[in-house]
Structures are given as structure tokens and as C-alpha cells.
Design an enzyme around this catalytic site. Structure first.
Site, short mmCIF file in Angstrom:
data_model
loop_
_atom_site.label_atom_id
_atom_site.label_comp_id
_atom_site.label_asym_id
_atom_site.label_seq_id
_atom_site.Cartn_x
_atom_site.Cartn_y
_atom_site.Cartn_z
CG ASP A 84 19.41 49.04 25.46
OD1 ASP A 84 19.80 47.87 25.29
OD2 ASP A 84 19.12 49.50 26.58
CG HIS A 85 16.23 45.98 25.32
ND1 HIS A 85 16.15 44.61 25.44
CD2 HIS A 85 17.05 46.40 26.31
CE1 HIS A 85 16.88 44.22 26.47
NE2 HIS A 85 17.45 45.28 26.99
CG ASP A 105 14.56 42.23 23.16
OD1 ASP A 105 14.36 41.01 22.98
OD2 ASP A 105 14.38 42.80 24.24
CD GLU A 135 16.94 40.26 25.52
OE1 GLU A 135 17.40 41.39 25.37
OE2 GLU A 135 16.04 39.99 26.33
N GLY A 178 17.20 47.51 36.16
CA GLY A 178 16.82 48.28 37.35
C GLY A 178 17.47 47.71 38.60
N GLY A 208 21.39 44.73 32.43
CA GLY A 208 21.06 44.93 33.85
C GLY A 208 22.28 45.06 34.72
N GLY A 209 23.32 45.79 34.23
CA GLY A 209 24.58 45.91 34.96
C GLY A 209 24.48 46.62 36.31
CG ASN A 229 23.77 46.54 27.85
OD1 ASN A 229 24.88 46.44 27.33
ND2 ASN A 229 22.65 46.27 27.22
CG ASN A 231 19.44 53.14 31.56
OD1 ASN A 231 19.80 54.30 31.66
ND2 ASN A 231 18.22 52.80 31.19
P1 13P Z 1 20.26 48.65 34.21
O1 13P Z 1 19.33 49.81 34.05
O2 13P Z 1 19.79 47.67 35.21
O3 13P Z 1 21.67 49.10 34.45
O4 13P Z 1 20.24 47.87 32.82
C1 13P Z 1 20.68 48.50 31.64
C2 13P Z 1 20.46 47.66 30.44
O5 13P Z 1 20.55 46.45 30.46
C3 13P Z 1 20.12 48.34 29.18
O6 13P Z 1 19.81 47.43 28.19
#
Ligand code: 13P
Length: 287
Positions: A84-85, A105, A135, A178, A208-209, A229, A231
Site C-alpha cells: 500500500d502506498h 505511489d 496514484e 483516517g 480512505g474507505g 481501501n 484501514n
Molecule cells: P482509511 O485508514 O481511512 O480506511 O484508509 C485506508 C487506505 O486508504 C489505505 O491505503
């Protein structure tokens, strides 16, 4: 066996649903996500940030742990292990370590440099049968100490990167990592629509789900988002359940201090969050 994310995302885009990427931090996280995916017969992407990779003792440890679990837990649904990134160096390290998918990224580079580096990594991934996410337009919020403002991507730049042959494309549409602030303006569907018009079949990725309202998630999927995504939301559920266990004094009863007991409510909370997201994204039964 780990698979590239290409097939699951091509199917998701055609079927108008999204596959969840859930970030992992340790064994409990990984186990909870894999068991939920298997139970719901959903494809899944395990996301590993560079910081989480370091925390878990490096990419080789992660690959070993995930491959071991796929076998020992008898996981049959498609699972991709995805950086990720990733930085350019991180992407190369994960390719080497046995990941099945990477995100490069390059959104903070000038577009020419993002193009050049993405192009090189696309060639390597193609050769290895791996998927690659690129990205355009930085995703706001804080992740691993990097803070961005939640830009909207330039659709023309998205097309330029999509044409390099990446598997999936993350376009900034006002989303952030977040929790969302009270005064968040919401997703820019105008940007998303313009990006999809120019990139056609390309599976689009929504970062940023956490905390995006359900109706916005559904609309984003209808406009071509096929990977979402998540997290922070699993972290919040884990922390909440663990706090409740401690506050109830359960660690002081019998062998409640045993990590296998202490971490169980958090692990179950992650399962519940992942289930809720898979149902919302429409990936249940699509494995
Ligand atoms: P969140 O932490 O906001 O769910 O975002 C996760 C994300 O986009 C990981 O790349």
C-alpha cells in the site's frame, strides 16, 4: 496461493461491485480478514503499508505468514498481497519478497517522473504476473507520517498513467485517510465521473474507505470504483473491543490475561467490520 488482483478487479468492475483492501498489522489482523473472506466467499486484498511491513519484521516475514495461513486455514478464495502506498524502493523490495501486487505511489513526484517510474514498474510486474496500482492526485490525511490535503486528480493525468498499462488506478477525489473531519466536503463525483470517462475499463481505487457514508460508497461503485481501501476502521473496532475487555476487568479474571483471550474480542471486532464492508461493497459470494 496468492494471486494478482487483476482478475478479481476486472470482474468487480464488470459486475459493478468492489473488492475490499483491508490493511494488516499483525497475525490477528491477517487471520480475521482471511477467515471472513473465506466465510463470505469474497475475494480480498491484504494491504501492507511500508510502516506496517517494517513493524511485522519485513516483507519476507509478511509473505511467509500470509502464505502459511492460506495453507493452514485452507483458504480457497482469491487473495492478493498488496503493498500500500509503496515508494519506488519499497515496490522493488515487495516484488523481490513474493508479494502478488504492489502500489507505486508516485503522486508526489512531478507527473513526468511519476510516469517514468510507473512505466518501469509496470514492465517488471507484467513479467512476473503481478498487479500494479498507481496514484494520481494525493490522498489526504495522515498515513505513516505523510500528511496530504485530499486533492482531486486531473483526469487527463489519470488517462496518461492508465495508458501505461497499470492494473488499477487510485485517483484523488477529495478522499482522505483516517477519520473525516466534520467539515469534509464529501467525494467529488464530478472528478470520478470524468476520470472514468477517460479511463474506460480501468478499475478505479477509492482510498480512505473509513467513515465514507454508505450512499457515497454505492455511488462511487456505480461510477467505476472497484477496489476500496479500509484501514482505520478495523483499528478503531479492534481498539474499542479491547478497551471494553480491559475496562470490564476481564484480564483480571482467571487466565484472562492470556493473549489468546485478551486479543480475541479485538479479532472478532475486525471480523465484524470486514463483514460489514464486504456486504456494503457487494463482494460477498463473488469468489
Ligand atoms: P482509511 O485508514 O481511512 O480506511 O484508509 C485506508 C487506505 O486508504 C489505505 O491505503
Amino acid at each position: 496461493m496468492l494471486v494478482s488482483a487483476k482478475e478479481m478487479l476486472t470482474k468487480a468492475k464488470a459486475g459493478k461491485y468492489a473488492v475490499g483492501q483491508f490493511n494488516i498489522n499483525n497475525l490477528e489482523w491477517t487471520k480475521s480478514i482471511l477467515l471472513t473472506a473465506e466465510e463470505l466467499k469474497s475475494p480480498v486484498i491484504l494491504g501492507v503499508s511500508e510502516g506496517a511491513g517494517k513493524y511485522m519484521c519485513g516483507y519476507k516475514t509478511v509473505v511467509g505468514m500470509v502464505n502459511g495461513m492460506l495453507e493452514e486455514l485452507g483458504i480457497t478464495v482469491p487473495v492478493a498481497l498488496h503493498l500500500d502506498h509503496g515508494s519506488y524502493e519499497g515496490a522493488k523490495a515487495c516484488i523481490e519478497a513474493g508479494f502478488s501486487s504492489i502500489m507505486f505511489d508516485g503522486s508526489h513526484y512531478p507527473i513526468e517522473e511519476n510516469v517514468a517510474k510507473t512505466k518501469e514498474l509496470v514492465a517488471v510486474c507484467n513479467e512476473k504476473g503481478m498487479s500494479i496500482e498507481a496514484e494520481v492526485g494525493s490522498i489526504g490525511g495522515e498515513e505513516d507520517g505523510v500528511v496530504g490535503a485530499g486533492e482531486c486528480a486531473d483526469p487527463e493525468e489519470c488517462k496518461m498513467i492508465a495508458d501505461l498499462g497499470v492494473t488499477m488506478l487510485a485517483a484523488g477525489i477529495g478522499n482522505i485517510h483516517g477519520k473525516y473531519p466534520e467539515n469534509w466536503a464529501g467525494l467529488s463525483f464530478e472528478t470520478l465521473d470524468a476520470v472514468q470517462q477517460l479511463t474506460g475499463d480501468m478499475p478505479l481505487v477509492l482510498h480512505g474507505g473509513t467513515g465514507i457514508p454508505e450512499d457515497m460508497i454505492k455511488k462511487a461503485i456505480s461510477l467505476g470504483v472497484s477496489k476500496i481501501n479500509v484501514n482505520t476502521e478495523c483499528q478503531l473496532s479492534f481498539a474499542d473491543a479491547t478497551r471494553k475487555y480491559i475496562e470490564a476487568g476481564k484480564d483480571l479474571e482467571g487466565k484472562g490475561f492470556d493473549p489468546r483471550k485478551l486479543l480475541a474480542p479485538g479479532a472478532d471486532a475486525i471480523k465484524a467490520t470486514v463483514k460489514e464492508k464486504m456486504e456494503l461493497f457487494g463482494s460477498v459470494g463473488k469468489a
